[in-house]
Design a protein around this motif. Structure first.
Motif, PDB file in Angstrom:
ATOM      1  N   ASP A 187      11.611 -18.322  44.205  1.00 50.75           N
ATOM      2  CA  ASP A 187      10.760 -17.230  44.686  1.00 50.75           C
ATOM      3  C   ASP A 187       9.620 -17.788  45.544  1.00 50.75           C
ATOM      4  O   ASP A 187       9.205 -18.930  45.339  1.00 50.75           O
ATOM      5  CB  ASP A 187      10.164 -16.500  43.471  1.00 50.75           C
ATOM      6  N   ASP A 188       9.132 -16.976  46.466  1.00 51.41           N
ATOM      7  CA  ASP A 188       7.977 -17.348  47.296  1.00 51.41           C
ATOM      8  C   ASP A 188       8.164 -18.707  47.946  1.00 51.41           C
ATOM      9  O   ASP A 188       7.216 -19.497  48.037  1.00 51.41           O
ATOM     10  CB  ASP A 188       6.686 -17.387  46.451  1.00 51.41           C
ATOM     11  N   ASP A 244       9.037 -16.344  51.524  1.00 52.75           N
ATOM     12  CA  ASP A 244       7.847 -15.568  51.183  1.00 52.75           C
ATOM     13  C   ASP A 244       7.436 -14.608  52.298  1.00 52.75           C
ATOM     14  O   ASP A 244       7.559 -14.903  53.485  1.00 52.75           O
ATOM     15  CB  ASP A 244       6.684 -16.511  50.867  1.00 52.75           C
ATOM     16  N   GLU A 293      11.757 -11.732  52.149  1.00 53.24           N
ATOM     17  CA  GLU A 293      10.912 -10.763  51.434  1.00 53.24           C
ATOM     18  C   GLU A 293       9.950 -10.082  52.393  1.00 53.24           C
ATOM     19  O   GLU A 293       9.481 -10.707  53.344  1.00 53.24           O
ATOM     20  CB  GLU A 293      10.033 -11.485  50.409  1.00 53.24           C
TER      21      GLU A 293
HETATM   22 CA    CA Z   1       8.438 -13.418  46.075  1.00 53.41          CA
END
Ligand code: CA
Ligand code: C2E
Ligand code: CA
Ligand code: CA
Length: 274
Positions: free
Chosen positions: A178-179, A201, A235
């Motif tokens: 994630d990110d 991200d 994202e």
């Molecule tokens: Ca994220």
């Protein structure tokens, strides 16, 4: 307190004291909210941007407090970690999300459900047992579940995390970073763990239609991922032009306000039938 005149007191509360007080209040409300089960899970669709169909959903936790109103997860998740409530909250999200994925499956929609896992949940070391139990209880197939970990998880406590990822990967559970790009410059971990995807991200994605450097960066991440056999999820896609740039760059999946914010299961179903 400072004495003013004879019997008059004036209280000086420093900004720091006030912040501490607010934080303390929030902690009390959070404890109470966990007891009263004031949480819900919303789902943001993740799109396959090659076929323009819903590929999956990310489960996102919500807290609406009866006194304080809506509290953002960026605020209460770190707090829950600090006071040891994240285990309980994390389990709640897993149960809800896996149960929901099975319900969608039963209505004919095979989706991959992505669940955020906090650093603290990995540090316990019992994640494989916990996940196995939730999969068993809900009847969800392991390959329909993706766990989202942040880079920091893969940097600390490497051996324990590696072991847990290995066990869960063997079951068929997917892992996403994630990110991606916000945490660390050392990318060695990318080849050390069994991962399925990188989530680019929002801070990089949001400006690609205006900023050539951000676009170059995002393209670079997509190439890096693809050379390691990983999928990419962009994202925070908010406009059509960004989507087209991502499609051209070979990005597989995306989520963002261009399609939908995180919504209730019912609203999600209407997105599926659109
Ligand atoms: Ca994220
Ligand atoms: P995240 O995992 O990076 O989740 C993506 C965040 O971006 C979500 O915010 C989502 O609503 C928001 N978002 C999605 N598309 C767009 C867009 O197009 N534009 C903008 N401006 N924002 C977009 P949210 O739901 O407020 O969650 C914030 C963070 O809180 C999450 O970031 C995650 O780190 C954490 N979080 C949320 N739910 C959970 C949970 O169940 N467990 C754990 N451990 N963390 C969670
Ligand atoms: Ca996430
Ligand atoms: Ca984030």
């Amino acid at each position: 307190a400072k004495k003013m005149g004879r019997n008059r007191f004036c209280w000086y509360q420093s900004e720091m004291e006030q912040q501490q007080l607010e934080k303390f209040n929030l902690m009390m409300r959070l404890r109470l909210a966990v007891k009263q089960q004031l949480f819900s899970v919303l789902y943001q669709p993740v799109y396959d941007i090659k076929t323009n169909t819903v590929f999956g959903a990310e489960a996102l936790l919500r807290w609406t407090d009866s006194e304080l109103g809506v509290i953002a997860p960026d605020v209460f998740i770190p707090l829950a970690e600090e006071i040891g409530l994240i285990q309980e909250l994390g389990l709640f999200v897993l149960q809800q999300a896996c149960g929901q994925a099975v319900a969608w499956q039963n209505s004919g929609y095979a989706l991959r459900i992505a669940v955020n896992i906090s650093v603290m949940q990995c540090k316990q070391g019992d994640l494989p047992a916990l996940i196995r139990q939730v999969l068993q209880e809900t009847g969800l197939a392991a390959h329909a579940l993706e766990l989202e970990l942040t880079e920091s998880v893969l940097i600390d406590d490497t051996a324990l995390v590696k072991q847990q990822i290995q066990q869960l990967s063997a079951l068929g559970v997917h892992f996403a970073i994630d990110d991606f790009g916000t945490g660390y410059s050392n990318l060695g971990y990318l080849s050390q763990f069994q991962l399925s995807s990188l989530k680019i991200d929002r801070s990089f994605v949001s400006r690609i239609s205006h900023d050539d450097k951000d676009l170059a960066l995002v393209k670079g991440i997509i190439q890096l991922a693809s050379s390691l056999g990983l999928h990419t999820v962009a994202e925070g896609v908010e406009d059509q032009q960004s989507l087209e740039l991502l499609q051209q760059a070979g990005c597989h999946y995306a989520q963002g306000y261009l399609w939908s914010k995180a919504v209730s299961p019912k609203e999600f179903e209407s997105l599926l039938t659109q």
